[in-house]
Scaffold this active site. Structure first.
Site, PDB file in Angstrom:
ATOM      1  N   ARG A   8      14.727  16.783   9.465  1.00 28.17           N
ATOM      2  CA  ARG A   8      13.765  15.852   8.811  1.00 28.17           C
ATOM      3  C   ARG A   8      13.926  14.627   9.938  1.00 28.17           C
ATOM      4  O   ARG A   8      15.158  14.434  10.396  1.00 28.17           O
ATOM      5  CB  ARG A   8      14.278  15.088   7.456  1.00 28.17           C
ATOM      6  CG  ARG A   8      13.073  14.177   7.031  1.00 28.17           C
ATOM      7  CD  ARG A   8      13.527  13.756   5.719  1.00 28.17           C
ATOM      8  NE  ARG A   8      12.559  12.697   5.205  1.00 28.17           N
ATOM      9  CZ  ARG A   8      12.543  11.774   4.446  1.00 28.17           C
ATOM     10  NH1 ARG A   8      13.774  11.415   3.788  1.00 28.17           N
ATOM     11  NH2 ARG A   8      11.926  10.624   4.538  1.00 28.17           N
ATOM     12  N   HIS A   9      13.015  13.886  10.209  1.00 27.56           N
ATOM     13  CA  HIS A   9      13.022  12.799  11.115  1.00 27.56           C
ATOM     14  C   HIS A   9      13.750  11.784  10.718  1.00 27.56           C
ATOM     15  O   HIS A   9      14.259  11.531   9.446  1.00 27.56           O
ATOM     16  CB  HIS A   9      11.679  12.126  11.291  1.00 27.56           C
ATOM     17  CG  HIS A   9      11.058  11.608  10.057  1.00 27.56           C
ATOM     18  ND1 HIS A   9      11.508  10.284   9.306  1.00 27.56           N
ATOM     19  CD2 HIS A   9      10.142  12.090   9.300  1.00 27.56           C
ATOM     20  CE1 HIS A   9      10.811  10.207   8.403  1.00 27.56           C
ATOM     21  NE2 HIS A   9      10.120  11.105   8.094  1.00 27.56           N
ATOM     22  N   ASN A  15      10.634   4.219   4.957  1.00 25.42           N
ATOM     23  CA  ASN A  15      11.687   4.902   4.214  1.00 25.42           C
ATOM     24  C   ASN A  15      12.517   3.925   3.628  1.00 25.42           C
ATOM     25  O   ASN A  15      12.701   4.068   2.169  1.00 25.42           O
ATOM     26  CB  ASN A  15      12.515   5.786   5.138  1.00 25.42           C
ATOM     27  CG  ASN A  15      11.767   7.010   5.550  1.00 25.42           C
ATOM     28  OD1 ASN A  15      11.939   7.332   6.707  1.00 25.42           O
ATOM     29  ND2 ASN A  15      10.799   7.722   5.025  1.00 25.42           N
ATOM     30  N   GLN A  21       4.699   7.108   3.407  1.00 26.37           N
ATOM     31  CA  GLN A  21       4.130   7.133   4.642  1.00 26.37           C
ATOM     32  C   GLN A  21       3.047   8.184   4.949  1.00 26.37           C
ATOM     33  O   GLN A  21       1.997   7.720   5.375  1.00 26.37           O
ATOM     34  CB  GLN A  21       5.385   7.324   5.770  1.00 26.37           C
ATOM     35  CG  GLN A  21       6.354   6.366   5.849  1.00 26.37           C
ATOM     36  CD  GLN A  21       7.459   6.710   6.508  1.00 26.37           C
ATOM     37  OE1 GLN A  21       7.843   5.919   7.634  1.00 26.37           O
ATOM     38  NE2 GLN A  21       8.296   7.742   6.254  1.00 26.37           N
ATOM     39  N   ARG A  58       7.499   9.021  14.381  1.00 28.09           N
ATOM     40  CA  ARG A  58       8.981   9.156  13.680  1.00 28.09           C
ATOM     41  C   ARG A  58       9.271  10.612  13.900  1.00 28.09           C
ATOM     42  O   ARG A  58      10.717  10.505  14.270  1.00 28.09           O
ATOM     43  CB  ARG A  58       8.846   8.840  12.090  1.00 28.09           C
ATOM     44  CG  ARG A  58       7.896   9.677  11.429  1.00 28.09           C
ATOM     45  CD  ARG A  58       7.922   9.046   9.986  1.00 28.09           C
ATOM     46  NE  ARG A  58       7.069   9.711   8.892  1.00 28.09           N
ATOM     47  CZ  ARG A  58       5.972   9.698   8.812  1.00 28.09           C
ATOM     48  NH1 ARG A  58       5.047   9.060   9.565  1.00 28.09           N
ATOM     49  NH2 ARG A  58       5.343  10.421   7.856  1.00 28.09           N
ATOM     50  N   GLU A  82       3.136  15.391   8.385  1.00 26.09           N
ATOM     51  CA  GLU A  82       3.315  15.133   7.099  1.00 26.09           C
ATOM     52  C   GLU A  82       2.115  15.286   6.212  1.00 26.09           C
ATOM     53  O   GLU A  82       1.216  15.124   6.543  1.00 26.09           O
ATOM     54  CB  GLU A  82       4.008  13.676   6.850  1.00 26.09           C
ATOM     55  CG  GLU A  82       4.150  13.211   5.416  1.00 26.09           C
ATOM     56  CD  GLU A  82       5.238  14.099   4.743  1.00 26.09           C
ATOM     57  OE1 GLU A  82       5.001  15.256   4.366  1.00 26.09           O
ATOM     58  OE2 GLU A  82       6.191  13.518   4.457  1.00 26.09           O
ATOM     59  N   HIS A 139       9.120  16.563   8.473  1.00 17.75           N
ATOM     60  CA  HIS A 139       8.889  15.464   7.505  1.00 17.75           C
ATOM     61  C   HIS A 139       9.402  15.968   6.152  1.00 17.75           C
ATOM     62  O   HIS A 139       9.364  17.353   5.932  1.00 17.75           O
ATOM     63  CB  HIS A 139       7.384  14.898   7.358  1.00 17.75           C
ATOM     64  CG  HIS A 139       6.799  14.491   8.844  1.00 17.75           C
ATOM     65  ND1 HIS A 139       6.967  13.291   9.300  1.00 17.75           N
ATOM     66  CD2 HIS A 139       6.352  15.345   9.789  1.00 17.75           C
ATOM     67  CE1 HIS A 139       6.377  13.282  10.564  1.00 17.75           C
ATOM     68  NE2 HIS A 139       5.884  14.324  10.636  1.00 17.75           N
TER      69      HIS A 139
END
Length: 194
Positions: A8-9, A15, A21, A58, A82, A139
């Site tokens: 995951r980023h 966040n 997002q 991201r 995402e 994501h």
């Protein structure tokens, strides 16, 4: 055997603020850059063959930072963007619960379409990189959807957050994806508390 390491980023300000997002293209914050650096520093180049990322900044920036340590071929795939959360994007957790207590967000990408997009992406990776070790930066909802689809009832993911720069590992064996582990964050132990 094809192995995919799902990362995951790193963290973004949204966040940290618990804002949805989706496909709104928010950059990493300082903590997110630090998480990506620690993740990259913890990995060994000889353990991977290729780095793939979602096109959203991201994820892409996280992958670029990690790849400074790995120096591997780099690809971008929109299949792993995402989920689009429609009118809920930009809203905080409390705002979403107040406006949409049923979590049915107007104009969001349908779950079935999202799931199909992500799983088709996984199949493209398997076909393009057979028997390779792929580091895939994506994501939270993407990784959650992959793990949910693959685990069926084996792993109870309900209420579990996919942590920023956590690593989940899946591999292809006997015509099936198998989950090796998920949400691994040992590499973040050094991170300073913000």
């Amino acid at each position: 055997m094809t192995t995919i390491y799902l990362v995951r980023h790193g963290e973004t300000n949204w966040n940290a603020e618990k804002r949805m997002q989706g496909q709104t293209d928010i950059p990493l914050n300082d903590k997110g850059e630090q998480q990506a650096t620690l993740c990259g520093a913890a990995l060994k180049p000889e353990d991977y063959d290729v780095v793939i990322s979602s096109q959203l900044q991201r994820a892409k920036r996280t992958a670029e930072i990690i790849n400074q340590y790995l120096e591997l071929p780099f690809e971008v795939m929109e299949d792993f963007a995402e989920r689009h959360f429609g009118d809920a994007e930009g809203l905080t957790f409390d705002e979403r619960n107040e406006l949409y207590p049923d979590h049915e967000y107007p104009n969001q990408e349908e779950l079935e379409a999202f799931s199909t997009r992500v799983m088709n992406g996984l199949e493209k990776v398997r076909q393009k990189h057979p028997n390779k070790r792929v580091l895939l930066v994506a994501h939270g909802a993407v990784i959650y959807r992959i793990l949910s689809n693959l685990s069926e009832t084996e792993i109870n993911l309900s209420g579990r957050k996919i942590e920023n720069t956590s690593i989940s590992t899946i591999y292809w064996q006997d015509n099936n994806w198998v989950i090796q582990d998920y949400n691994q964050i040992d590499h973040l132990k050094q991170i300073t508390k913000a």
